[in-house]
Design an enzyme around this catalytic site. Structure first.
Site, mmCIF file in Angstrom:
data_model
loop_
_atom_site.group_PDB
_atom_site.id
_atom_site.type_symbol
_atom_site.label_atom_id
_atom_site.label_comp_id
_atom_site.label_asym_id
_atom_site.label_seq_id
_atom_site.Cartn_x
_atom_site.Cartn_y
_atom_site.Cartn_z
ATOM 1 N N CYS A 12 0.894 -1.150 -0.108
ATOM 2 C CA CYS A 12 0.012 0.076 0.038
ATOM 3 C C CYS A 12 1.028 1.102 -0.070
ATOM 4 C CB CYS A 12 -1.169 0.065 1.336
ATOM 5 S SG CYS A 12 -0.263 -0.173 2.846
ATOM 6 N N ALA A 37 -16.349 -2.197 16.961
ATOM 7 C CA ALA A 37 -15.606 -2.998 16.121
ATOM 8 C C ALA A 37 -15.270 -2.115 14.768
ATOM 9 C CB ALA A 37 -16.313 -4.123 15.179
#
Length: 431
Positions: free
Chosen positions: A50, A186
């Site tokens: 990335c 989350a």
């Protein structure tokens, strides 16, 4: 043939450009297979993450790397020119070692890049685009990375929130394999925390989230490493006692973990210690829980101060690591030069033997014809000397014209020493 490194990274190119030149493994495997029979670019490794896309190759034509990177991604070369970096031979070796060691990473010293570079080499090996020389450079870079990580502190201090929480858990609890962890929410931050804790080897992760879909998404990311359980947000207080470590990052405007809930959880746990990590702003956890015996409460500011201190320590360690990388790169290049010299010496030896055999055959023919033996021997010595001296004489003349004066003087001194040694009289007493 030279070793080149060419690419873009987080320091030279925007995320938009990095996305344009990125490769996934499947596409890259197909592209490498196409390069196998290319005349000038068939010995290469491509590292694509990335934060960087880099091409490492053994080739005589450096520009072909830039052309390949642009053409395979449909980008105008002019668009890339201002963002690519290119290194050759010594600089390329040093760069690869820095990358593999985490010294060139966005997060200084991060260990994941070494695995990514190893995967890139493995993919090129599968595609048969790695020569013995290129493989040797990469293997030595891996050796350098291992030395850097084992002999310096460049990767030993937590510099991300997720990693910091995992290290904190190790400090509070000696055995991570027995820990149950609860993730309250989350989101992105807790996802990173959960991944680090799962990699550390905790026994179980309980995900408490309002959206079950988001909880299931996180569960899928870590289920291959750890046992996972999902509970609703309304079950938080009732299950708090099951968690040794709680990481909360909800984004709520109000507290979600209260003093009385933690106090009740401690009682159910028979007052076994708990680590509570509050990554939310505003805070999720009532700060008064810190007054409870057996509770360790850490907030964002606490962790950030640790991270800042650790990053400073990594930067200090990186200075030592850079020196090590420079020395190891120099060792590799010296080894390569010795190997190249050995190959050249072998070629010269074979050339000399062939010339000797040719002249011996010619001398034997003359002797068989009845020519005077002394004349044949003199002619043999003369012809062999001329054949051996001709190529070296030409090279010495060219060196005198084109090489630096210091180098030519050094070469003259070395040859003079050899000649003087050969002229010394032999000791006949040993015969």
């Amino acid at each position: 043939m030279s070793f080149f490194a060419l690419g873009v990274n987080h320091q030279t190119a925007s995320v938009e450009l990095r996305e344009q030149v990125a490769f996934n493994a499947e596409r890259l495997k197909d592209l490498l297979a196409q390069q196998r029979n290319h005349a000038h670019l068939n010995d290469m490794v491509v590292v694509s993450t990335c934060n960087r896309t880099e091409v490492y190759a053994m080739t005589e034509h450096a520009d072909i790397l830039l052309n390949w990177l642009a053409q395979t991604n449909g980008i105008d070369i002019k668009q890339l020119l201002h963002h690519v970096y290119r290194y050759e031979d010594a600089q390329a070796v040093t760069h690869l070692m820095r990358v593999a060691s985490g010294l060139d990473s966005l997060m200084l010293g991060e260990p994941q890049i070494l695995g990514q570079v190893k995967s890139a080499l493995a993919l090129s090996k599968e595609s048969h685009t790695v020569s013995r020389d290129l493989n040797r450079i990469f293997e030595y870079a891996f050796y350098a990375a291992k030395r850097v990580r084992s002999e310096t502190a460049v990767g030993s201090h937590a510099v991300s929130m997720g990693y910091a929480v995992a290290q904190l858990a190790l400090q509070v609890f000696s055995n991570p394999e027995k820990l149950t962890v609860m993730m309250v929410a989350a989101g992105e931050m807790n996802t990173l925390v959960a991944k680090h804790l799962a990699e550390m080897g905790v026994a179980k992760v309980i995900i408490c989230n309002r959206s079950r879909e988001r909880a299931e998404s996180l569960a899928q990311e870590i289920a291959h490493q750890v046992e996972v359980e999902i509970i609703g947000f309304d079950q938080l207080a009732a299950n708090l006692h099951r968690a040794d470590v709680v990481s909360s990052c909800t984004g709520s405007l109000h507290q979600v973990i209260f003093y009385q809930d933690v106090k009740a959880a401690l009682k159910k746990r028979r007052y076994n210690q708990m680590l509570l990590v509050d990554l939310a702003v505003p805070r999720d956890i009532d700060s008064k829980v810190e007054t409870l015996d057996g509770v360790y409460l850490y907030g964002v500011d606490d962790l950030q101060s640790v991270i800042d201190e650790n990053l400073a320590q990594r930067r200090q360690a990186a200075v030592e690591a850079e020196v090590m990388v420079s020395q190891l790169a120099s060792q590799l290049l010296t080894h390569q030069k010795i190997q190249q010299a050995g190959s050249t010496i072998q070629m010269y030896r074979e050339f000399s033997q062939q010339q000797s055999q040719d002249e011996i055959a010619r001398a034997l023919t003359d002797l068989n014809k009845g020519h005077d033996a002394e004349d044949v021997l003199k002619q043999f010595a003369h012809r062999l000397t001329q054949k051996m001296m001709h190529p070296t004489s030409i090279l010495l003349r060219e060196a005198a014209q084109h090489e630096s004066p210091d180098y030519f003087e050094w070469m003259k001194e070395q040859l003079t020493d050899v000649f003087e040694h050969q002229r010394k009289p032999k000791n006949n007493l040993d015969r």
